[in-house]
Design an enzyme around this catalytic site. Structure first.
Site, PDB file in Angstrom:
ATOM      1  N   TYR A 199     -26.293 -29.173  28.998  1.00  0.00           N
ATOM      2  CA  TYR A 199     -26.696 -29.838  30.235  1.00  0.00           C
ATOM      3  C   TYR A 199     -26.161 -29.022  31.402  1.00  0.00           C
ATOM      4  O   TYR A 199     -25.180 -28.291  31.284  1.00  0.00           O
ATOM      5  CB  TYR A 199     -26.274 -31.312  30.300  1.00  0.00           C
ATOM      6  CG  TYR A 199     -27.073 -32.162  29.348  1.00  0.00           C
ATOM      7  CD1 TYR A 199     -28.308 -32.678  29.713  1.00  0.00           C
ATOM      8  CD2 TYR A 199     -26.614 -32.400  28.063  1.00  0.00           C
ATOM      9  CE1 TYR A 199     -29.062 -33.432  28.826  1.00  0.00           C
ATOM     10  CE2 TYR A 199     -27.361 -33.145  27.162  1.00  0.00           C
ATOM     11  CZ  TYR A 199     -28.584 -33.659  27.551  1.00  0.00           C
ATOM     12  OH  TYR A 199     -29.335 -34.383  26.662  1.00  0.00           O
ATOM     13  N   TYR A 259     -36.633 -33.573  30.386  1.00  0.00           N
ATOM     14  CA  TYR A 259     -36.357 -32.698  31.532  1.00  0.00           C
ATOM     15  C   TYR A 259     -37.331 -31.533  31.646  1.00  0.00           C
ATOM     16  O   TYR A 259     -37.272 -30.772  32.610  1.00  0.00           O
ATOM     17  CB  TYR A 259     -34.923 -32.167  31.449  1.00  0.00           C
ATOM     18  CG  TYR A 259     -33.898 -33.271  31.474  1.00  0.00           C
ATOM     19  CD1 TYR A 259     -33.615 -33.953  32.651  1.00  0.00           C
ATOM     20  CD2 TYR A 259     -33.238 -33.658  30.314  1.00  0.00           C
ATOM     21  CE1 TYR A 259     -32.692 -34.977  32.684  1.00  0.00           C
ATOM     22  CE2 TYR A 259     -32.307 -34.692  30.335  1.00  0.00           C
ATOM     23  CZ  TYR A 259     -32.035 -35.338  31.518  1.00  0.00           C
ATOM     24  OH  TYR A 259     -31.131 -36.356  31.546  1.00  0.00           O
ATOM     25  N   HIS A 285     -35.041 -28.959  38.183  1.00  0.00           N
ATOM     26  CA  HIS A 285     -33.734 -28.479  37.722  1.00  0.00           C
ATOM     27  C   HIS A 285     -33.871 -27.546  36.520  1.00  0.00           C
ATOM     28  O   HIS A 285     -32.912 -26.881  36.149  1.00  0.00           O
ATOM     29  CB  HIS A 285     -32.867 -29.686  37.354  1.00  0.00           C
ATOM     30  CG  HIS A 285     -31.456 -29.629  37.864  1.00  0.00           C
ATOM     31  ND1 HIS A 285     -31.028 -28.812  38.879  1.00  0.00           N
ATOM     32  CD2 HIS A 285     -30.356 -30.327  37.477  1.00  0.00           C
ATOM     33  CE1 HIS A 285     -29.730 -29.007  39.101  1.00  0.00           C
ATOM     34  NE2 HIS A 285     -29.311 -29.912  38.262  1.00  0.00           N
ATOM     35  N   ASN A 298     -23.919 -27.819  40.611  1.00  0.00           N
ATOM     36  CA  ASN A 298     -22.912 -28.069  39.579  1.00  0.00           C
ATOM     37  C   ASN A 298     -22.973 -27.079  38.420  1.00  0.00           C
ATOM     38  O   ASN A 298     -21.953 -26.784  37.798  1.00  0.00           O
ATOM     39  CB  ASN A 298     -23.007 -29.502  39.078  1.00  0.00           C
ATOM     40  CG  ASN A 298     -22.523 -30.485  40.120  1.00  0.00           C
ATOM     41  OD1 ASN A 298     -21.658 -30.174  40.941  1.00  0.00           O
ATOM     42  ND2 ASN A 298     -23.094 -31.677  40.119  1.00  0.00           N
ATOM     43  N   ASN A 339     -24.469 -29.372  34.161  1.00  0.00           N
ATOM     44  CA  ASN A 339     -23.113 -29.422  34.721  1.00  0.00           C
ATOM     45  C   ASN A 339     -22.058 -28.714  33.882  1.00  0.00           C
ATOM     46  O   ASN A 339     -20.942 -28.505  34.352  1.00  0.00           O
ATOM     47  CB  ASN A 339     -22.702 -30.873  34.957  1.00  0.00           C
ATOM     48  CG  ASN A 339     -23.574 -31.548  35.996  1.00  0.00           C
ATOM     49  OD1 ASN A 339     -24.431 -30.932  36.606  1.00  0.00           O
ATOM     50  ND2 ASN A 339     -23.350 -32.829  36.196  1.00  0.00           N
TER      51      ASN A 339
END
Length: 186
Positions: free
Chosen positions: A64, A14, A19, A112, A66
């Site tokens: 993460y 990532y 994000h 989220n 969320n």
């Protein structure tokens, strides 16, 4: 005490993705301020330092995106921190690439990570720096888009946006958030 939490996803897969722009800001602040963000605690990587006479914590939740609220809540409980002393930094689809939007309250707007924070903090009122990543072209999958890296054509805007966010967060150490918003919202 001040704290800054940059939202993102852990792991090399990532790194550099849209994000993870919150993590990018934390990394840049850590470099500017000479803070190592390596302590594993509160479901996060945390760095602690003294900046301009202020004790500062830099936080990268490792839950993460969320579940970001779990980590921030754990940090606040462990360090007896106050929501009002912190700032959340995260990506925003509804803000054009390269632009910042500073706000002190609002809904999750479909994000989220922010939804998790609102749930775990019990309020929509917390200081935030929204980092513009723009929306994808119509028909493109949003999840794929936010988990994709910034293209070369956006690297300059990304670098300038990260620098501006760091300037705003440094200014915030000594100034009220309302004053920071007035100076850095563009």
């Amino acid at each position: 005490m001040r704290w800054i939490a940059g939202l993102g996803n852990p792991g090399t897969a990532y790194q550099g993705t849209r994000h993870n722009v919150g993590f990018m800001v934390i990394d840049e602040l850590a470099k500017r301020w000479g803070i190592n963000v390596t302590q594993s605690k509160c479901k996060a990587l945390i760095g602690e330092g003294n900046v301009q006479g202020t004790k500062v914590f830099l936080i990268k939740p490792m839950t993460y995106m969320n579940l970001s609220g779990e980590s921030v809540r754990s940090f606040l409980d462990y360090y007896k921190g106050e929501i009002a002393d912190g700032v959340i930094v995260y990506d925003d689809l509804d803000t054009e690439i390269g632009k910042l939007r500073l706000r002190y309250q609002g809904s999750a707007g479909g994000h989220n990570g922010i939804k998790s924070l609102i749930q775990h903090l019990g309020t929509q009122t917390f200081d935030r720096v929204r980092m513009g990543i723009s929306r994808p072209q119509p028909g493109k999958n949003i999840a794929d888009y936010v988990l994709s890296p910034f293209p070369k054509s956006e690297q300059q805007q990304l670098a300038e946006m990260i620098s501006a966010a760091c300037d705003a967060l440094e200014f915030r150490l000594k100034a009220p958030f309302e004053e920071t918003m007035a100076k850095f919202n563009r």
